[in-house]
Design an enzyme around this catalytic site. Structure first.
Site, mmCIF file in Angstrom:
data_model
loop_
_atom_site.group_PDB
_atom_site.id
_atom_site.type_symbol
_atom_site.label_atom_id
_atom_site.label_comp_id
_atom_site.label_asym_id
_atom_site.label_seq_id
_atom_site.Cartn_x
_atom_site.Cartn_y
_atom_site.Cartn_z
ATOM 1 C CB SER A 1 -6.892 -2.680 -2.002
ATOM 2 O OG SER A 1 -7.358 -3.835 -1.336
ATOM 3 C CE LYS B 1 -17.339 -5.198 4.354
ATOM 4 N NZ LYS B 1 -16.844 -4.098 5.214
ATOM 5 N N PRO B 2 -20.271 -1.067 3.860
ATOM 6 C CG PRO B 2 -20.980 0.526 5.429
ATOM 7 C CD PRO B 2 -21.360 -0.797 4.800
ATOM 8 C CD GLU C 1 -4.283 2.526 -4.627
ATOM 9 O OE1 GLU C 1 -4.510 1.398 -4.165
ATOM 10 O OE2 GLU C 1 -5.145 3.201 -5.214
ATOM 11 C CB ALA D 1 -18.218 0.916 -0.321
ATOM 12 N N PRO D 2 -15.068 1.096 -0.009
ATOM 13 C CG PRO D 2 -13.704 2.430 -1.381
ATOM 14 C CD PRO D 2 -15.059 1.754 -1.336
ATOM 15 C CD1 TRP D 3 -10.636 2.311 4.493
ATOM 16 C CD2 TRP D 3 -9.995 4.347 3.828
ATOM 17 N NE1 TRP D 3 -9.304 2.238 4.134
ATOM 18 C CE2 TRP D 3 -8.878 3.482 3.724
ATOM 19 C CE3 TRP D 3 -9.823 5.690 3.473
ATOM 20 C CZ2 TRP D 3 -7.634 3.904 3.279
ATOM 21 C CZ3 TRP D 3 -8.581 6.113 3.018
ATOM 22 C CH2 TRP D 3 -7.510 5.228 2.927
ATOM 23 C CD GLU E 1 -14.074 -3.485 8.209
ATOM 24 O OE1 GLU E 1 -14.105 -2.805 7.161
ATOM 25 O OE2 GLU E 1 -13.329 -4.464 8.353
ATOM 26 C CD GLU F 1 -15.148 0.938 -10.968
ATOM 27 O OE1 GLU F 1 -14.013 1.420 -11.166
ATOM 28 O OE2 GLU F 1 -16.043 0.921 -11.816
ATOM 29 C CB CYS G 1 -8.918 5.114 -6.709
ATOM 30 S SG CYS G 1 -10.524 5.781 -7.135
ATOM 31 C CB ALA H 1 -4.467 -6.975 -2.160
HETATM 32 P P1 NAD Z 1 -9.785 -2.476 1.015
HETATM 33 O O1 NAD Z 1 -9.651 -3.285 -0.215
HETATM 34 O O2 NAD Z 1 -8.905 -2.762 2.161
HETATM 35 O O3 NAD Z 1 -11.267 -2.580 1.603
HETATM 36 C C1 NAD Z 1 -12.387 -2.269 0.788
HETATM 37 C C2 NAD Z 1 -13.603 -2.953 1.370
HETATM 38 O O4 NAD Z 1 -13.415 -4.369 1.286
HETATM 39 C C3 NAD Z 1 -13.883 -2.658 2.842
HETATM 40 O O5 NAD Z 1 -15.279 -2.538 3.029
HETATM 41 C C4 NAD Z 1 -13.370 -3.912 3.541
HETATM 42 O O6 NAD Z 1 -14.038 -4.190 4.767
HETATM 43 C C5 NAD Z 1 -13.708 -4.974 2.527
HETATM 44 N N1 NAD Z 1 -12.915 -6.203 2.630
HETATM 45 C C6 NAD Z 1 -11.674 -6.365 3.142
HETATM 46 N N2 NAD Z 1 -11.297 -7.661 3.044
HETATM 47 C C7 NAD Z 1 -12.324 -8.317 2.453
HETATM 48 C C8 NAD Z 1 -12.534 -9.672 2.075
HETATM 49 N N3 NAD Z 1 -11.612 -10.610 2.299
HETATM 50 N N4 NAD Z 1 -13.696 -10.008 1.477
HETATM 51 C C9 NAD Z 1 -14.639 -9.068 1.246
HETATM 52 N N5 NAD Z 1 -14.503 -7.759 1.585
HETATM 53 C C10 NAD Z 1 -13.350 -7.393 2.177
HETATM 54 O O7 NAD Z 1 -9.661 -0.962 0.522
HETATM 55 P P2 NAD Z 1 -9.679 0.351 1.414
HETATM 56 O O8 NAD Z 1 -8.370 0.402 2.108
HETATM 57 O O9 NAD Z 1 -10.938 0.435 2.204
HETATM 58 O O10 NAD Z 1 -9.784 1.486 0.286
HETATM 59 C C11 NAD Z 1 -8.700 1.934 -0.436
HETATM 60 C C12 NAD Z 1 -8.610 1.217 -1.776
HETATM 61 O O11 NAD Z 1 -9.807 1.412 -2.534
HETATM 62 C C13 NAD Z 1 -7.509 1.760 -2.639
HETATM 63 O O12 NAD Z 1 -6.824 0.700 -3.250
HETATM 64 C C14 NAD Z 1 -8.249 2.587 -3.692
HETATM 65 O O13 NAD Z 1 -7.563 2.763 -4.899
HETATM 66 C C15 NAD Z 1 -9.482 1.793 -3.868
HETATM 67 N N6 NAD Z 1 -10.546 2.614 -4.469
HETATM 68 C C16 NAD Z 1 -10.842 2.416 -5.794
HETATM 69 C C17 NAD Z 1 -11.821 3.200 -6.410
HETATM 70 C C18 NAD Z 1 -12.170 3.008 -7.862
HETATM 71 O O14 NAD Z 1 -13.153 3.560 -8.308
HETATM 72 N N7 NAD Z 1 -11.404 2.235 -8.619
HETATM 73 C C19 NAD Z 1 -12.492 4.160 -5.663
HETATM 74 C C20 NAD Z 1 -12.157 4.331 -4.332
HETATM 75 C C21 NAD Z 1 -11.175 3.537 -3.736
#
Ligand code: NAD
Length: 501
Positions: A238, A184-185, A389, A158-160, A187, A259, A293, A240
């Protein structure tokens, strides 16, 4: 503020919740949860190692047969109790969410926490309505029916931006369907995910059904996705990182739910209620300091309303009150971190070279990760502020002439998570809802979500649905069971293999 508590005391045993209790991580690396409104650290914890992920997955695997074997009624009762515990602790959840994210307390109190309680209550009810196709004789000699079964251990990431709601969206449909989970939330924001798992245990869910590992994405995250005992990966984050997660999940043949990011268009036709569109655009672009998002990021306004819309949005943005997230009058809190604030500022600073920053475009002078509401016009459609974004309080407004053009511009990014169409003409909005490629299209509003309705993307915003009965499609697998009704040893179809009768 009776709901405030000392985070260090509450989580002194560590930031991993495995098999019903908190424990420390064992990676040897420490992470600090920072209050982005002040820049002060509020909690230091040791991140999860890959061995901690293994322990959590083993706990989830051990809990799976018992939980999958519980009746829908038993799972539903447990989820109802869970909703009750969350509701009792609503104030503490709102405090922790605002502390770790910098969210205005009115947003945590009126949106994040009640949304989570409602989601939990929804899945308590939905747990009893998991259905397969009705049974029947689809061949004269057989009776067939469909079983909808849990998949096993789900690994979720999950993201932050909405840590509590993202934990809920991942955990609830998974466990309502009889799976167990390791979440895994991010960090930066582990606190409310840990409290959510603690509340599940307090409500009587068996140990090991909900586990939380708080580790780095590259190590703990990738290990969870590739783990051989994890049957499904659900990821929100994200695009990526989602691509990397997809590679690992695909190479280990896992069910996958993604997502991802968004860049929601906000299309205002020339017969729209201008005042409603202006209010809607400011609210939908600034919610959660733009770190949403589905936030409105690109407003396309038909030429006759364009100038009035731009000045209306600029005037309304100027009234938004930045401040202490715990002041009930604060409208806009800081971004999640100083790094995110600098990233947003980078987009705006680069845009000054090719567009006009009408209002905002600066950080107030204080220690927090704040950034003023920002309105940009005159950006080319292919520029980065229109295509990428930003994830901050930044709205780009551009004009269009024909309805065809407005809809084409709305569809012209790689993303497809959400969109809105603003008009009093039902045929125009009807066309927009059909032709805009996004998982959600609002008409004359932008942002509201409902537990009963699906949330999920088209295009580079991913696939799979959160919330609603549709999420059971993600977290269950479908089995066809076929009974012979004839009790005949030499069945008619055997002649195609041997003998001729
Ligand atoms: P992020 O992709 O950087 O990180 C998301 C999660 O992935 C974190 O828990 C991170 O620790 C983990 N992560 C990072 N690298 C990883 C890897 N190599 N392998 C496995 N896990 C890994 O995103 P963020 O910056 O935390 O959140 C913002 C993003 O989330 C934005 O792009 C937003 O649009 C998206 N988001 C989408 C939705 C949706 O419903 N579509 C909802 C909320 C947020």
């Amino acid at each position: 503020m009776g709901n405030r508590f000392q985070v260090r005391d509450r989580f002194e045993q560590g930031a991993q919740f495995v098999d019903g209790r908190l424990r420390p991580g064992t990676s040897g690396s420490t992470h600090t949860v920072v209050d982005p409104a002040t820049g002060n650290g509020v909690y230091d914890y040791e991140l999860a190692s890959t061995a901690d992920v293994d322990t959590a997955v083993a706990a989830a695997k051990a809990a799976f047969p018992g939980w999958a074997g519980a009746t829908p009624g038993e799972r539903s009762d447990a989820l109802h109790r869970f909703a009750g515990v969350l509701a009792e602790r609503a104030g503490e959840f709102a405090y922790a969410e605002s502390l770790q994210c910098g969210k205005p307390i009115k947003l945590s109190t009126e949106f994040d926490v009640p949304g989570t309680v409602d989601n939990t209550a929804f899945f308590a009810g939905a747990a009893r309505h998991l259905q397969g196709q009705s049974a029947g004789e689809y061949s004269a000699d057989h009776t067939s029916y469909v079983r909808r079964e849990p998949i096993g251990v789900v690994g979720s990431i999950a993201p932050w931006n909405y840590p509590l709601q993202m934990a809920a969206w991942k955990v609830l449909p998974a466990i309502a369907a009889g799976n167990t989970i390791v979440l895994k939330p991010a960090e930066l924001t582990p606190l409310t995910s840990l409290m959510f798992a603690q509340a599940a245990t307090e409500a009587g869910l068996p140990d090991g059904v909900v586990n939380v590992v708080t580790g780095a994405g590259r190590t703990a995250g990738e290990h969870l996705v590739g783990h051989p005992d994890v049957a499904m990966t659900s990821f929100t984050g994200s695009t990526a990182v989602g691509k990397r997660v997809a590679e690992i999940a695909t190479s280990t043949v896992k069910r996958l739910h993604l997502e991802l990011g968004g860049k929601a268009p906000f299309v205002v036709f020339d017969d729209a209620d201008l005042d409603a569109a202006v209010h809607g655009a400011v609210a939908a672009s600034l919610i959660n300091t733009g770190q949403d998002c589905t936030a409105a990021t690109r407003a396309y306004v038909q030429r006759p309303l364009y100038e009035a819309f731009v000045s209306g949005v600029a005037d309304l943005m100027a009234t938004v009150r930045l401040g202490d997230p715990f002041d009930p009058a604060t409208d806009l809190g800081p971004l999640i971190s100083h790094a995110q604030r600098d990233r947003v500022a980078g987009f705006v600073d680069r845009a000054r070279g090719y567009a006009r920053v009408v209002t905002g475009g600066e950080a107030p002078k204080n220690d927090g990760a704040y950034y003023r509401p920002t309105l940009i016009t005159g950006a080319p459609q292919d520029s980065e502020v229109v295509q990428a974004e930003i994830f901050g309080p930044v709205l780009v407004v551009l004009p269009f002439d024909s309805d065809d053009e407005g809809i084409a511009l709305a569809n012209d990014t790689p993303y497809g998570l959400a969109a809105s169409a603003w008009s009093r003409d039902v045929y125009r909005t009807g066309r927009a809802t059909r032709e805009i490629k996004a998982g959600c299209v609002w008409v004359n509003d932008h942002i509201p979500i409902l537990s009963e309705m699906p949330h999920g993307g088209y295009k580079a915003s991913g696939f799979g649905k959160d919330m609603s009965a549709y999420s059971f499609e993600e977290y269950t697998q479908v089995k066809h069971v076929m009974y012979d009704n004839t009790a005949v040893a030499a069945k008619d179809w055997h002649r195609t293999i041997f003998g001729d009768r």
